[in-house]
Write an enzyme that holds these catalytic residues in place. Structure first.
Site, PDB file in Angstrom:
ATOM      1  N   ASN A   1     -60.364  -9.730  19.244  1.00  0.00           N
ATOM      2  CA  ASN A   1     -60.206  -8.369  19.864  1.00  0.00           C
ATOM      3  C   ASN A   1     -61.256  -7.441  18.921  1.00  0.00           C
ATOM      4  OD1 ASN A   1     -59.507  -5.790  20.193  1.00  0.00           O
ATOM      5  ND2 ASN A   1     -57.354  -5.813  19.437  1.00  0.00           N
TER       6      ASN A   1
ATOM      7  N   LYS B   1     -61.831  -4.331  19.180  1.00  0.00           N
ATOM      8  CA  LYS B   1     -61.443  -3.039  19.059  1.00  0.00           C
ATOM      9  C   LYS B   1     -62.652  -1.962  19.074  1.00  0.00           C
ATOM     10  CE  LYS B   1     -58.024  -4.652  15.560  1.00  0.00           C
ATOM     11  NZ  LYS B   1     -56.807  -4.347  14.768  1.00  0.00           N
TER      12      LYS B   1
ATOM     13  N   HIS C   1     -51.406  -3.506  22.867  1.00  0.00           N
ATOM     14  CA  HIS C   1     -51.639  -3.536  21.899  1.00  0.00           C
ATOM     15  C   HIS C   1     -51.056  -2.575  20.749  1.00  0.00           C
ATOM     16  CE1 HIS C   1     -54.047  -3.900  18.083  1.00  0.00           C
ATOM     17  NE2 HIS C   1     -54.217  -5.211  18.431  1.00  0.00           N
TER      18      HIS C   1
ATOM     19  N   GLU D   1     -51.965  -0.916  18.746  1.00  0.00           N
ATOM     20  CA  GLU D   1     -52.954   0.363  18.446  1.00  0.00           C
ATOM     21  C   GLU D   1     -52.747   1.288  19.728  1.00  0.00           C
ATOM     22  OE1 GLU D   1     -56.511  -1.517  17.083  1.00  0.00           O
ATOM     23  OE2 GLU D   1     -55.180  -2.071  15.381  1.00  0.00           O
TER      24      GLU D   1
ATOM     25  N   GLU E   1     -47.589  -9.960  17.691  1.00  0.00           N
ATOM     26  CA  GLU E   1     -48.368  -9.397  16.483  1.00  0.00           C
ATOM     27  C   GLU E   1     -47.453  -8.362  15.712  1.00  0.00           C
ATOM     28  OE1 GLU E   1     -52.809  -9.563  17.530  1.00  0.00           O
ATOM     29  OE2 GLU E   1     -51.916  -7.618  18.040  1.00  0.00           O
TER      30      GLU E   1
ATOM     31  N   GLY F   1     -54.547  -6.005  10.595  1.00  0.00           N
ATOM     32  CA  GLY F   1     -55.696  -5.368   9.865  1.00  0.00           C
ATOM     33  C   GLY F   1     -55.090  -4.909   8.131  1.00  0.00           C
TER      34      GLY F   1
ATOM     35  N   SER G   1     -54.014 -10.448  10.778  1.00  0.00           N
ATOM     36  CA  SER G   1     -54.964 -10.974   9.807  1.00  0.00           C
ATOM     37  C   SER G   1     -55.104 -12.349   9.792  1.00  0.00           C
ATOM     38  CB  SER G   1     -54.134 -10.390   8.392  1.00  0.00           C
ATOM     39  OG  SER G   1     -53.845  -9.153   8.153  1.00  0.00           O
TER      40      SER G   1
HETATM   41  C1  PEP Z   1     -55.387  -7.148  16.377  1.00  0.00           C
HETATM   42  O1  PEP Z   1     -56.176  -6.276  16.226  1.00  0.00           O
HETATM   43  O2  PEP Z   1     -55.032  -7.760  17.263  1.00  0.00           O
HETATM   44  C2  PEP Z   1     -55.328  -7.935  15.188  1.00  0.00           C
HETATM   45  C3  PEP Z   1     -54.643  -8.929  14.983  1.00  0.00           C
HETATM   46  O3  PEP Z   1     -56.191  -7.359  13.986  1.00  0.00           O
HETATM   47  P1  PEP Z   1     -56.243  -8.182  12.593  1.00  0.00           P
HETATM   48  O4  PEP Z   1     -56.684  -9.775  12.906  1.00  0.00           O
HETATM   49  O5  PEP Z   1     -57.705  -7.432  12.182  1.00  0.00           O
HETATM   50  O6  PEP Z   1     -55.105  -8.022  11.831  1.00  0.00           O
END
Ligand code: PEP
Length: 269
Positions: free
Chosen positions: A15, A17, A110, A112, A182, A188, A228
């Protein structure tokens, strides 16, 4: 792509973003494609899904030289969001048909989107059903926030999100979707969940799913971990039997993403 001993083929999705416009996206994919394609030739490799910003999808597709959305190369494309309506006065939105012209997959719900754009489980459910109606594979994201995690509410939140975001699927649709667990506190932050924590929650998601759609659907639905993930910790997650791959954010923007793909297969159950 080789199915694991669970019968579920692994997925590693990136992803991006809001990073990499068409020019940068094309340049990045040109850079990683040879090694990524080579990594994906090995037995036991996952399906790899790249999810650039919508405006960069065509540029990435041109570099990958994907003949049409229906064919299944080992690198597929996904959108990061879409609306559930077919067309009309919805400024700034993408319809399922538009996404389907370039993608096999769409990330929905997601955190976000939920946090910054007010998406609810009900909206995510409408989008999920619309994606399925149009032949898209939804990756539906769920997960608790830090405060809910700290106060031991994870199981409760997961139950609510599974029942509401994933409601009203047909038995066939219930087999096709992909769920991404998630935890928001891990996204992040560099503070990934442990494999054990992720697997425990994912096992609970599978149980909730079984209550909704039966044992067969629960045994084939793919559930990813996200938060992460790096090339250093992917193997730990893949070693757990309920974890079928990863949704990768920040680390999918660098060539090290290829190592995530490689390391995911080394120990995949
Ligand atoms: C994500 O955006 O779905 C995500 C898991 O981000 P990150 O790997 O940066 O934590």
């Amino acid at each position: 792509m080789t199915a694991s001993s669970t019968g579920r083929a692994a997925i590693i999705a990136g992803n991006w973003k809001m990073n990499y416009g068409p020019r940068e996206a094309a340049k990045f994919v040109q850079e990683i494609q040879p090694a990524l394609s080579e990594a994906l030739q090995a037995p036991g490799s996952p399906l790899c899904i790249l999810c650039p910003p919508a405006i960069s999808l065509a540029a990435v597709r041109a570099v990958l030289d994907i003949p049409d959305a229906a064919s299944s190369p080992q690198i597929e494309l996904g959108a990061q969001n879409m609306y559930f309506e077919e067309k009309g006065a919805f400024t700034g939105e993408l319809s399922p048909n538009m996404v389907h012209e370039l993608c096999t997959t769409v990330i929905l719900g997601h955190s976000e989107r939920r946090t910054y754009f007010g998406e609810t489980d009900e909206l995510v459910n409408k989008k999920t059903l619309a994606a399925l109606r149009h032949g898209l594979r939804p990756i539906v994201c769920i997960g608790e926030n830090e405060q809910q995690h700290e106060s031991g509410e994870t199981a409760h939140i997961i139950t609510i999100q599974v029942r509401a975001s994933l409601a009203n699927l047909t038995s066939e649709q219930a087999r096709e979707i992909v769920i991404a667990y998630e935890p928001i506190w891990a996204i992040g932050t560099g503070k990934a969940a442990t494999g054990e924590i992720a697997n425990n929650v994912i096992r609970q998601i599978r149980q909730e799913y079984q209550a909704l759609y039966g044992a067969e659907a629960a045994s084939v639905v793919r559930i990813l971990y996200g938060g992460s993930v790096t090339s250093d910790n992917i193997a730990e997650f893949m070693a757990y039997p309920d974890i079928d791959g990863a949704l990768v954010g920040g680390a999918s923007l660098k060539p090290d993403f290829i190592n995530i793909v490689r390391n995911s297969r080394q120990v995949h159950h």
